[in-house]
Design a protein around this motif. Structure first.
Motif, PDB file in Angstrom:
ATOM      1  N   ALA A  58       0.849  -1.207   0.000  1.00 31.59           N
ATOM      2  CA  ALA A  58       0.000   0.000   0.000  1.00 31.59           C
ATOM      3  C   ALA A  58       0.878   1.249   0.000  1.00 31.59           C
ATOM      4  O   ALA A  58       1.867   1.317   0.738  1.00 31.59           O
ATOM      5  CB  ALA A  58      -0.910  -0.006   1.227  1.00 31.59           C
ATOM      6  N   ARG A  64       1.377   9.641  -0.756  1.00 33.26           N
ATOM      7  CA  ARG A  64       0.095   9.684  -1.441  1.00 33.26           C
ATOM      8  C   ARG A  64      -0.270  11.096  -1.912  1.00 33.26           C
ATOM      9  O   ARG A  64      -0.149  12.053  -1.156  1.00 33.26           O
ATOM     10  CB  ARG A  64      -0.956   9.201  -0.443  1.00 33.26           C
ATOM     11  N   ARG A  66      -3.314  12.989  -4.869  1.00 43.57           N
ATOM     12  CA  ARG A  66      -4.596  12.676  -5.507  1.00 43.57           C
ATOM     13  C   ARG A  66      -4.455  11.719  -6.679  1.00 43.57           C
ATOM     14  O   ARG A  66      -5.355  10.955  -6.987  1.00 43.57           O
ATOM     15  CB  ARG A  66      -5.204  13.990  -6.008  1.00 43.57           C
ATOM     16  N   ASP A  70      -2.642   3.541  -5.545  1.00 42.15           N
ATOM     17  CA  ASP A  70      -2.993   3.213  -4.169  1.00 42.15           C
ATOM     18  C   ASP A  70      -2.117   2.089  -3.622  1.00 42.15           C
ATOM     19  O   ASP A  70      -2.013   1.922  -2.411  1.00 42.15           O
ATOM     20  CB  ASP A  70      -4.470   2.829  -4.101  1.00 42.15           C
ATOM     21  N   ARG A 116      -7.893  -5.538  -1.719  1.00 41.24           N
ATOM     22  CA  ARG A 116      -7.409  -4.166  -1.900  1.00 41.24           C
ATOM     23  C   ARG A 116      -8.190  -3.421  -2.979  1.00 41.24           C
ATOM     24  O   ARG A 116      -8.478  -2.237  -2.832  1.00 41.24           O
ATOM     25  CB  ARG A 116      -5.919  -4.178  -2.271  1.00 41.24           C
ATOM     26  N   ALA A 117      -8.478  -4.105  -4.075  1.00 42.36           N
ATOM     27  CA  ALA A 117      -9.082  -3.412  -5.229  1.00 42.36           C
ATOM     28  C   ALA A 117     -10.605  -3.368  -5.161  1.00 42.36           C
ATOM     29  O   ALA A 117     -11.234  -2.495  -5.737  1.00 42.36           O
ATOM     30  CB  ALA A 117      -8.647  -4.083  -6.522  1.00 42.36           C
ATOM     31  N   ALA A 121     -14.112  -3.993  -9.073  1.00 44.08           N
ATOM     32  CA  ALA A 121     -13.061  -3.358  -9.865  1.00 44.08           C
ATOM     33  C   ALA A 121     -13.056  -3.890 -11.294  1.00 44.08           C
ATOM     34  O   ALA A 121     -13.632  -4.938 -11.580  1.00 44.08           O
ATOM     35  CB  ALA A 121     -11.709  -3.614  -9.202  1.00 44.08           C
ATOM     36  N   HIS A 199     -13.153   1.594  -9.782  1.00 44.01           N
ATOM     37  CA  HIS A 199     -11.996   1.030  -9.084  1.00 44.01           C
ATOM     38  C   HIS A 199     -11.263   0.197 -10.119  1.00 44.01           C
ATOM     39  O   HIS A 199     -11.868  -0.640 -10.786  1.00 44.01           O
ATOM     40  CB  HIS A 199     -12.444   0.164  -7.904  1.00 44.01           C
ATOM     41  N   LYS A 221      -6.733   8.407 -12.811  1.00 46.00           N
ATOM     42  CA  LYS A 221      -7.278   9.180 -11.688  1.00 46.00           C
ATOM     43  C   LYS A 221      -7.703  10.588 -12.103  1.00 46.00           C
ATOM     44  O   LYS A 221      -8.703  11.097 -11.603  1.00 46.00           O
ATOM     45  CB  LYS A 221      -6.269   9.225 -10.543  1.00 46.00           C
ATOM     46  N   VAL A 226     -11.589   6.241  -8.763  1.00 38.50           N
ATOM     47  CA  VAL A 226     -11.522   6.394  -7.311  1.00 38.50           C
ATOM     48  C   VAL A 226     -10.257   5.740  -6.763  1.00 38.50           C
ATOM     49  O   VAL A 226      -9.578   6.277  -5.898  1.00 38.50           O
ATOM     50  CB  VAL A 226     -12.757   5.742  -6.634  1.00 38.50           C
ATOM     51  N   SER A 227      -9.959   4.549  -7.264  1.00 37.63           N
ATOM     52  CA  SER A 227      -8.758   3.866  -6.802  1.00 37.63           C
ATOM     53  C   SER A 227      -8.097   3.127  -7.962  1.00 37.63           C
ATOM     54  O   SER A 227      -8.777   2.677  -8.889  1.00 37.63           O
ATOM     55  CB  SER A 227      -9.093   2.892  -5.674  1.00 37.63           C
ATOM     56  N   TRP A 229      -5.143   0.174  -8.200  1.00 37.83           N
ATOM     57  CA  TRP A 229      -4.190  -0.730  -7.546  1.00 37.83           C
ATOM     58  C   TRP A 229      -3.430  -1.441  -8.667  1.00 37.83           C
ATOM     59  O   TRP A 229      -4.043  -2.034  -9.551  1.00 37.83           O
ATOM     60  CB  TRP A 229      -4.936  -1.752  -6.673  1.00 37.83           C
TER      61      TRP A 229
END
Ligand SMILES: [Zn+2]
Ligand SMILES: [Zn+2]
Length: 235
Positions: A58, A64, A66, A70, A116-117, A121, A199, A221, A226-227, A229
């Protein structure tokens, strides 16, 4: 044609499967060589931004922003039979090699990616530039992603991201700065694609400096994901 309980295709007869490491006939990763695959234990995961150790891969809170990734999960070390398999996939279209390769990934690793994802996703293989795709005829990351999507039970999206700049191969570049500069503004999200609330599992065969993945994540992004991975076969 049935042999030992398996269907033998015409392709297998013309290009019989051989172990990519020792050359023995039968499979791409023979029973002996698959033991030599070095899995990366979760306690050796790294932050995809600073490349220092990080729990489960992570991104550190201090690294981190924006638009950063992730996190990053890399399954194997880029050495030995894994290195040979990755290189073989780059230059020869062998989709069943992709499947055998993905079968070496442990269920535990698959579960941790899903955790995590998220289960909603989408799986996005890192695209090749259009001209490189034409030269090669296929995208090796996509071949592997097809097999991986079967394990993750996530849909693949190859229509979201495109590579707008043809970059020099990363391996030829000595300086870290040169490699990072090489990767700025390389990817774009296709117009009309809505990434709001999306995601993403961003997938590539190898992570060398992480610059490719960071650049692609930035594009996703900025378009509202949103995320993001990242997952790679090897590092
Ligand atoms: Zn072997
Ligand atoms: Zn970090």
């Amino acid at each position: 044609m049935v042999q030992g309980g398996f269907i033998v295709s015409v392709f297998d007869l013309v290009f019989p499967r051989r172990c990519v490491s020792c050359g023995i006939f039968g499979r791409y990763f023979c029973a002996a060589c698959r033991f030599k695959v070095h899995r990366i234990p979760s306690n050796e995961s790294i932050c995809p931004v600073c490349e220092r150790p990080a729990i489960d891969g992570a991104t550190h809170p201090r690294c981190r922003t924006r638009y950063t990734l992730d996190g990053l999960t890399s399954f194997f070390r880029y050495e030995g039979i894994v290195r040979v398999a990755v290189r073989t996939l780059k230059y020869r279209f062998v989709s069943d090699l992709g499947e055998e390769f993905i079968s070496l990934v442990s269920d535990e690793c698959i579960q941790s990616v899903l955790l995590r994802a998220g289960e909603h996703a989408v799986l996005v293989p890192v695209p090749l530039h259009r001209t490189r795709l034409l030269e090669r005829g296929f995208n090796q990351a996509e071949i592997l992603a097809v097999a991986l999507s079967g394990r993750l039970h996530l849909p693949i999206r190859t229509d979201m991201l495109c590579r707008t700049k043809k970059t020099a191969p990363q391996v030829g570049m000595k300086k870290r700065e040169a490699r990072i500069k090489n990767m700025t503004a390389v990817f774009a999200v296709r117009s009309g694609i809505d990434l709001k609330n999306a995601h993403v599992v961003l997938f590539d065969d190898v992570c060398t400096t992480g610059a490719t993945l960071r650049s692609a994540a930035g594009a996703l992004k900025r378009s509202g994901a949103v995320s993001v991975w990242a997952v790679t076969m090897a590092r």
